[in-house]
Design a protein around this motif. Structure first.
Motif, short mmCIF file in Angstrom:
data_model
loop_
_atom_site.label_atom_id
_atom_site.label_comp_id
_atom_site.label_asym_id
_atom_site.label_seq_id
_atom_site.Cartn_x
_atom_site.Cartn_y
_atom_site.Cartn_z
N LEU A 132 125.99 59.52 -13.87
CA LEU A 132 124.69 59.15 -13.32
C LEU A 132 124.75 58.70 -11.86
N SER A 133 125.80 58.00 -11.49
CA SER A 133 125.88 57.43 -10.14
C SER A 133 126.20 58.50 -9.10
N GLU A 134 125.49 58.44 -7.99
CA GLU A 134 125.72 59.38 -6.90
C GLU A 134 126.76 58.86 -5.91
N VAL A 135 127.29 57.67 -6.18
CA VAL A 135 128.44 57.18 -5.41
C VAL A 135 129.55 56.84 -6.40
N ILE A 169 124.44 49.48 -7.44
CA ILE A 169 125.70 49.96 -6.88
C ILE A 169 125.46 51.15 -5.94
N GLU A 170 124.57 52.04 -6.34
CA GLU A 170 124.27 53.20 -5.48
C GLU A 170 123.71 52.76 -4.14
N ARG A 171 122.75 51.82 -4.17
CA ARG A 171 122.17 51.35 -2.90
C ARG A 171 123.25 50.74 -2.01
N PHE A 172 124.12 49.95 -2.60
CA PHE A 172 125.21 49.33 -1.85
C PHE A 172 126.14 50.41 -1.28
N GLY A 173 126.49 51.39 -2.11
CA GLY A 173 127.41 52.43 -1.67
C GLY A 173 126.86 53.27 -0.55
N ARG A 209 124.64 52.28 1.70
CA ARG A 209 124.61 51.46 2.92
C ARG A 209 125.98 51.38 3.57
N ASN A 210 127.02 51.40 2.73
CA ASN A 210 128.37 51.16 3.24
C ASN A 210 129.21 52.44 3.34
N GLY A 211 128.59 53.59 3.14
CA GLY A 211 129.28 54.85 3.33
C GLY A 211 130.38 55.15 2.33
N ASN A 212 130.25 54.64 1.11
CA ASN A 212 131.26 54.93 0.09
C ASN A 212 131.20 56.39 -0.33
N GLY A 213 132.38 56.99 -0.55
CA GLY A 213 132.45 58.39 -0.94
C GLY A 213 133.59 58.64 -1.89
N PRO A 214 133.93 59.91 -2.13
CA PRO A 214 134.98 60.24 -3.11
C PRO A 214 136.31 59.55 -2.85
N ASP A 215 136.66 59.36 -1.60
CA ASP A 215 137.94 58.72 -1.28
C ASP A 215 137.81 57.21 -1.08
N ASN A 216 136.59 56.71 -1.28
CA ASN A 216 136.33 55.29 -1.03
C ASN A 216 135.30 54.76 -2.03
N PRO A 217 135.69 54.65 -3.33
CA PRO A 217 134.73 54.21 -4.35
C PRO A 217 134.32 52.76 -4.16
N VAL A 218 133.14 52.42 -4.66
CA VAL A 218 132.69 51.02 -4.62
C VAL A 218 133.56 50.20 -5.55
N THR A 219 134.05 49.08 -5.05
CA THR A 219 134.94 48.22 -5.84
C THR A 219 134.22 46.94 -6.26
N LEU A 220 134.77 46.29 -7.26
CA LEU A 220 134.21 45.01 -7.70
C LEU A 220 134.34 43.97 -6.60
#
Length: 258
Positions: free
Chosen positions: A186-189, A217-221, A223-234
Motif C-alpha cells: 500500500l505504501s508509496e514510500v 509515513i507516506e507524507r513524511f517520506g 517530504r524527506n525524499g525517501n526512496g528505494p535506497d532510503n526507506p523511512v526508519t523508526l
C-alpha cells in the motif's frame, strides 16, 4: 497510498471457508458465518468477493423487518416488490432461482451476502425467512457480523445446523507478517522492518489504524525524499505522531528513545 486489495491471512481464512462450502457433503449446509471485531476488514474482503463473483450483497439495517429485508433483496434483484409478504417472498425465490440456474450453467457459485447480520440475528422471523429462501434452492448464504452471530444462532438449531464444518470464519487482528505485507503493497514510500513492527504494535492489528499510520509515513517520506535506497526508519520518526489509540483517541507518538 495505492488503491489495491491486499490478501492477508484473514482473506486466506475466508477463501478456505468458501472451499469448504464447495466441498460440503450435505447440500442444505449452505450457510457461512463470518465474524470478528469491527475494523478487521470483514466488509472490505467479503464485498470485494461479492463484486468479483456477482453475488447479491445487502447491508442490514438496525430496524430491518422480514418485509424490509425482502424489499431490499428484490431491489438488488431489479424486481419491483408486490404488496403482500407472500408475493414478495415468491418473487424473491423465483428471481434467485433464475440467477442460480444461470450460474450453474457457467459452473459458478451464486451467493447471497448479508452484512451487519448482528442487526437481525436475534429476529426469528428474519432468520426463518432467510432459512426458507436458502432451503428452497440450497442457496449459499453468507452472514457477516461482529461476533454475536454465533451466539445468537444457537437459539435456532435448525439454522445453525446448516453452518457446516469449516464454514465459520473469525477474522483476527493482522499479524506482523500481514502488517509488513500491507505496508509493502500500500505504501508509496519504502519502510524499514523496525517501523513496520512498531506499526503492528500500535495498531493492534486493525486495518483502519494500519492505514492511518501508512498515510502519515507516506507524507513524511515524500517530504524527506525517501526512496528505494532510503526507506523511512523508526528513528527518523522520533517525536512524530503515528496514529491514535483506538480506546482513548489519544495520539500515539514515536518515543524519542527508539
Amino acid at each position: 497510498m495505492r488503491k489495491v486489495f491486499v490478501e492477508t491471512e484473514n482473506f486466506g481464512r475466508f477463501h478456505g471457508a468458501l472451499k469448504a462450502m464447495e466441498r460440503r457433503g450435505a447440500a442444505e449446509s449452505c450457510l457461512m458465518v463470518v465474524d470478528g471485531l469491527p475494523g478487521l476488514g470483514k466488509t472490505t474482503t467479503v464485498n470485494r468477493w461479492a463484486v468479483q463473483n456477482s453475488a447479491i450483497f445487502l447491508r442490514a439495517k438496525r430496524e430491518w423487518t422480514a418485509g424490509w429485508f425482502l424489499d431490499d433483496l428484490l431491489s438488488a434483484l431489479n424486481v419491483s416488490p408486490p404488496h403482500s409478504f407472500k408475493a414478495r417472498f415468491q418473487r424473491a425465490t423465483e428471481a434467485l432461482a433464475v440467477r442460480q440456474s444461470t450460474f450453474a450453467v457457467e459452473k459458478r457459485t451464486f451467493a447471497l451476502v448479508l452484512d451487519e447480520a448482528d442487526h437481525f440475528s436475534r429476529s426469528q422471523r428474519i432468520m426463518e425467512t432467510i432459512r426458507d429462501l436458502s432451503d428452497s434452492m440450497d442457496l449459499v448464504t453468507i452472514l457477516v457480523g461482529m461476533g454475536r452471530i454465533r451466539h445468537n444462532l444457537t437459539a435456532y438449531p435448525q439454522i445453525s445446523s446448516r453452518v457446516g464444518p469449516g464454514q465459520r470464519v473469525e477474522f483476527q487482528p493482522a499479524s506482523l507478517a500481514d502488517v509488513t505485507k500491507l505496508i509493502a503493497e500500500l505504501s508509496e514510500v519504502p519502510v524499514d522492518a523496525d517501523l513496520a513492527s512498531f506499526v503492528h504494535q500500535i495498531s493492534g492489528g486493525f486495518s483502519r489504524e494500519i492505514k492511518e499510520s501508512i498515510a502519515i509515513i507516506e507524507r513524511f517520506g515524500r517530504r524527506n525524499g525517501n526512496g528505494p535506497d532510503n526507506p523511512v526508519t523508526l528513528r527518523a520518526l522520533r517525536g512524530q505522531i503515528l496514529g491514535a489509540n483506538r480506546a482513548t483517541g489519544q495520539p500515539i507518538i514515536v518515543p524519542e528513545t527508539v
